[in-house]
Design an enzyme around this catalytic site. Structure first.
Site, mmCIF file in Angstrom:
data_model
loop_
_atom_site.group_PDB
_atom_site.id
_atom_site.type_symbol
_atom_site.label_atom_id
_atom_site.label_comp_id
_atom_site.label_asym_id
_atom_site.label_seq_id
_atom_site.Cartn_x
_atom_site.Cartn_y
_atom_site.Cartn_z
ATOM 1 N N GLU A 243 54.576 -28.074 -60.654
ATOM 2 C CA GLU A 243 54.747 -27.614 -59.283
ATOM 3 C C GLU A 243 54.727 -26.100 -59.291
ATOM 4 O O GLU A 243 55.051 -25.506 -60.321
ATOM 5 C CB GLU A 243 56.154 -28.043 -58.878
ATOM 6 C CG GLU A 243 56.346 -28.612 -57.542
ATOM 7 C CD GLU A 243 57.736 -29.261 -57.517
ATOM 8 O OE1 GLU A 243 57.801 -30.472 -57.343
ATOM 9 O OE2 GLU A 243 58.731 -28.538 -57.690
ATOM 10 N N LYS A 245 56.171 -22.445 -58.904
ATOM 11 C CA LYS A 245 57.502 -21.826 -58.839
ATOM 12 C C LYS A 245 57.426 -20.754 -57.764
ATOM 13 O O LYS A 245 56.765 -19.740 -57.923
ATOM 14 C CB LYS A 245 57.891 -21.208 -60.182
ATOM 15 C CG LYS A 245 59.284 -20.597 -60.129
ATOM 16 C CD LYS A 245 59.745 -20.131 -61.488
ATOM 17 C CE LYS A 245 61.237 -19.852 -61.510
ATOM 18 N NZ LYS A 245 61.702 -18.925 -60.497
ATOM 19 N N ARG A 250 66.066 -20.312 -52.768
ATOM 20 C CA ARG A 250 66.380 -21.726 -52.897
ATOM 21 C C ARG A 250 67.271 -22.138 -51.723
ATOM 22 O O ARG A 250 68.179 -21.390 -51.341
ATOM 23 C CB ARG A 250 67.109 -21.949 -54.221
ATOM 24 C CG ARG A 250 67.429 -23.388 -54.529
ATOM 25 C CD ARG A 250 66.167 -24.114 -54.969
ATOM 26 N NE ARG A 250 66.482 -25.466 -55.406
ATOM 27 C CZ ARG A 250 66.879 -25.786 -56.625
ATOM 28 N NH1 ARG A 250 67.018 -24.838 -57.535
ATOM 29 N NH2 ARG A 250 67.115 -27.038 -56.942
ATOM 30 N N ARG A 265 72.006 -20.581 -52.295
ATOM 31 C CA ARG A 265 72.568 -20.891 -53.613
ATOM 32 C C ARG A 265 74.041 -20.561 -53.704
ATOM 33 O O ARG A 265 74.744 -21.070 -54.543
ATOM 34 C CB ARG A 265 71.789 -20.172 -54.702
ATOM 35 C CG ARG A 265 71.025 -21.180 -55.511
ATOM 36 C CD ARG A 265 70.116 -20.508 -56.453
ATOM 37 N NE ARG A 265 70.720 -20.387 -57.768
ATOM 38 C CZ ARG A 265 70.036 -20.020 -58.819
ATOM 39 N NH1 ARG A 265 68.763 -19.721 -58.709
ATOM 40 N NH2 ARG A 265 70.617 -19.916 -59.990
ATOM 41 N N GLU A 293 62.531 -24.481 -51.204
ATOM 42 C CA GLU A 293 62.552 -23.018 -51.285
ATOM 43 C C GLU A 293 62.057 -22.431 -49.958
ATOM 44 O O GLU A 293 61.048 -22.882 -49.419
ATOM 45 C CB GLU A 293 61.620 -22.620 -52.443
ATOM 46 C CG GLU A 293 61.650 -21.194 -52.815
ATOM 47 C CD GLU A 293 62.556 -20.852 -54.008
ATOM 48 O OE1 GLU A 293 63.368 -21.700 -54.442
ATOM 49 O OE2 GLU A 293 62.454 -19.718 -54.464
ATOM 50 N N PHE A 332 60.803 -29.765 -52.111
ATOM 51 C CA PHE A 332 60.398 -30.462 -53.326
ATOM 52 C C PHE A 332 61.354 -31.566 -53.760
ATOM 53 O O PHE A 332 61.162 -32.165 -54.810
ATOM 54 C CB PHE A 332 60.121 -29.487 -54.476
ATOM 55 C CG PHE A 332 61.153 -28.417 -54.688
ATOM 56 C CD1 PHE A 332 62.389 -28.708 -55.200
ATOM 57 C CD2 PHE A 332 60.843 -27.088 -54.392
ATOM 58 C CE1 PHE A 332 63.328 -27.713 -55.417
ATOM 59 C CE2 PHE A 332 61.777 -26.082 -54.600
ATOM 60 C CZ PHE A 332 63.024 -26.392 -55.120
ATOM 61 N N ARG A 410 71.826 -26.802 -65.372
ATOM 62 C CA ARG A 410 70.605 -26.171 -65.867
ATOM 63 C C ARG A 410 70.260 -26.908 -67.150
ATOM 64 O O ARG A 410 70.806 -26.618 -68.203
ATOM 65 C CB ARG A 410 70.844 -24.683 -66.137
ATOM 66 C CG ARG A 410 69.581 -23.911 -66.422
ATOM 67 C CD ARG A 410 69.884 -22.478 -66.805
ATOM 68 N NE ARG A 410 70.411 -21.673 -65.734
ATOM 69 C CZ ARG A 410 69.694 -21.144 -64.750
ATOM 70 N NH1 ARG A 410 68.388 -21.328 -64.721
ATOM 71 N NH2 ARG A 410 70.257 -20.422 -63.805
ATOM 72 N N LYS A 416 61.170 -23.905 -66.300
ATOM 73 C CA LYS A 416 60.413 -22.906 -65.542
ATOM 74 C C LYS A 416 59.562 -22.092 -66.493
ATOM 75 O O LYS A 416 60.031 -21.616 -67.510
ATOM 76 C CB LYS A 416 61.343 -22.019 -64.725
ATOM 77 C CG LYS A 416 62.439 -21.360 -65.511
ATOM 78 C CD LYS A 416 63.365 -20.578 -64.587
ATOM 79 C CE LYS A 416 64.488 -19.960 -65.398
ATOM 80 N NZ LYS A 416 65.552 -19.409 -64.622
#
Ligand code: AMP
Length: 561
Positions: A243, A245, A250, A265, A293, A332, A410, A416
């Site tokens: 996808e 970035k 976000r 965030r 995003e 997404f 994470r 990423k």
């Protein structure tokens, strides 16, 4: 809080996860409802419910001022204990003077009474409230009856208990306290956004009655970085999708009937800044929670992040600004639909659900994705990367198609792929003691480049990239080569210790910005130390001219759009 502190200390002292959850469970089981809710939250290191948007925002300085006022000790005393422990709670503990010895008669603190006082601190916001916040903080510290109690109360105020208890273990502790299945506790926590409510429901056996709490933001799932041009070992297992970035903000959108909230965030509702997105989301059927995003886009073209900055935190968005910097939500993921929680569904399934409910409009877009061929080559991945860059995106995201949505994690299911803009050779001009396990070493480095006359001008600060061994090797050298604190700037930054400019580092970064934070007039975003350049003398570090060049190239590449 005495028993809270005893439980926390016992948890800190055992390395066994099973023992930690056992001790926690045994303690939670004994608590009445109001203490139970608060204690469960405190054990996550957050004084408030996760869904609560308030922040205590109690700086270390206020806590230290309050503690000094109550217990009387000097800055030098505190520096010594801080260096030994690396966290404020433990560093302050040796100075505690219980209320009896101060001639004070105060009720002992319980989790519930502590929470009430923290509520008052959070409510006393604003510039003029500093003194009030300090007094409130004094009243809390003054009620602590032992060093351990004060230690853990301060840790709750600073937001990190450091006892090796992550949210997952608190969930297990609640499950063990009330004989519930950990999976049920976890699911209820995602729905409620508050472990306090969940602990009380577990006590009453009503976990299954907890429904999706629209308006309570869920922690964002995050991605780990992978290095462009590496072997991509991470991708060998499982199926992956690719996808773009996006270089935006976000956001988690909660549509609950008519009401639309957009959480950033920091988990604040920022819907007021994006009326066009609110309108577009408002046309969707039913209720849902979407992840995506916010991006600035004009006529189908992505605008660089600095355009979006004009829209940040705007309460009043003028028609002119709406036309100049139109914002879209590239969506997404979907986390809930109606009463149904989708977090545990595999990503591919969530994406299919999303495609069903999302009518594409210019302000609400389904983020395109493609499957990564399992036997595809690095060249194909790089070609996809270049194509994303050509579309004005920051790079690529790679996501494992069978992964659940892991709030606040994470992990290795989302990766990423970014390419470093460049690296610079710089020289360290000032150092600072680190924090936590790095409290006894000089691990934070301010570094500089040269100007036309060879004078050093600071450009950034880096904390990461070197190994513990390298930092341990550099620390004594820095200590032996300290410089007197002579310039204005160095006086202003009281934790920085100026050192002889001799250690040359190569630092990588993603973005260069113009900034008056540093003497060079530039700042690096996301600097990481790549290596120590023992082979290079400080007289040969990079120049501001080179920095300017990289900056110009970066702006040109963005198309100056
Ligand atoms: P970083 O800020 O470099 O840690 O990268 C993680 C951030 O990438 C997230 O917080 C998102 O804001 C952003 N991001 C951009 N595109 C995506 C995407 N397609 N999926 C997930 N996160 C994304």
């Amino acid at each position: 809080m005495k028993r809270f502190a005893q439980a926390a200390q016992a948890i800190a002292e055992t390395p066994s996860k099973l023992d930690k959850t056992g001790i926690l469970g045994a303690y939670l089981r004994t608590l009445p409802e109001d203490d139970l809710a608060c204690a469960a939250r405190f054990f996550t290191g957050n004084p408030f419910a996760a869904r609560d948007q308030r922040a205590l925002a109690l700086g270390g300085r206020t806590i230290v001022a309050a503690a000094q006022h109550m217990w009387g000790f000097t800055d030098a005393d505190l520096s010594a204990t801080y260096r030994e422990h690396g966290d404020l709670g433990s560093a302050l503990a040796p100075f505690v003077r219980p209320p009896q010895t101060l001639g004070l008669f105060v009720e002992p603190l319980t989790p519930a009474t502590l929470k009430c006082r923290l509520d008052e601190i959070a409510a006393a916001a604003g510039k003029s409230a500093g003194k009030k916040r300090q007094l409130l903080c004094e009243s809390i510290l003054g009620a602590c009856r032992s060093a351990d109690e004060a230690k853990y109360v301060v840790k709750i105020m600073t937001g990190d208990l450091r006892i090796g208890l992550r949210e997952g273990l608190v969930i297990d502790g609640i499950a063990s306290a009330f004989d519930a299945a950990p999976g049920d506790v976890r699911r209820a926590n995602m729905a409620a956004g508050d472990l306090g409510t969940v602990a009380v429901a577990a006590k009453h056996g009503t976990l299954s009655a907890i429904r999706v709490a629209y308006g309570a933001p869920i922690g964002f799932m995050l991605a780990s970085p992978i290095l462009f041009g590496s072997e991509y070992k991470e991708l060998r297992e499982g199926r992956w999708m690719v996808e773009d970035k996006y270089d935006g903000i976000r956001a988690q959108v909660h549509k609950d009937g008519e009401r639309v909230r957009i959480f950033s965030r920091t988990l604040n509702d920022v819907a007021y800044s994006y009326p066009e997105v609110v309108r577009a989301v408002g046309t969707l059927e039913g209720s849902c929670i979407l992840d995506g995003e916010l991006v600035a886009q004009r006529e189908g073209r992505v605008l660089p992040f600095r355009y979006l900055q004009a829209r940040l935190q705007r309460k009043d968005v003028s028609e002119d600004l709406l036309a100049e910097v139109p914002v879209a939500f590239a969506c997404f993921d979907i986390l809930a639909y109606g009463d149904e929680f989708l977090l545990d569904e595999p990503l591919l399934e969530r994406r299919a659900r999303l495609a069903e409910i999302l009518p594409s409009s210019s302000q609400l877009q389904l983020a395109p994705w493609s499957a990564l061929e399992p036997d595809g080559s690095a060249e194909e991945l790089h070609a996809a990367f270049e194509a994303a860059r050509a579309r004005g995106q920051e790079g690529l995201m790679l996501k494992r198609t069978d992964s659940p949505y892991l709030p606040g994690k994470r992990g290795k299911c989302w990766l990423k792929l970014k390419r470093e803009l460049s690296t610079l050779d710089v020289v360290v001009v000032a150092v600072e003691w680190g924090h936590g396990k790095r409290a006894k070493v000089l691990s934070d480095y301010t570094f500089a480049v040269r100007d036309r006359h060879g004078k050093l001008q600071t450009i950034g600060k880096a904390y990461s990239g070197l190994t513990d061994a390298e930092i341990a090797r550099l620390t004594p050298w820095f200590l032996e080569h300290r410089l007197p604190e002579h310039t204005q700037r160095q006086k202003a930054r009281r934790h920085e210790i100026p050192v002889e400019p001799n250690v040359v580092l190569e630092v990588a970064f993603d973005i260069i910005q113009q900034s008056d934070l540093h003497e060079s007039g530039f700042a690096l975003r996301f600097p990481r130390i790549v290596r120590i350049r023992d082979d290079k003398p400080p007289s040969e570090v990079d120049t501001i001219e080179r920095v300017r060049d990289i900056y110009r190239r970066m702006v040109d590449r963005e198309g100056g759009a």
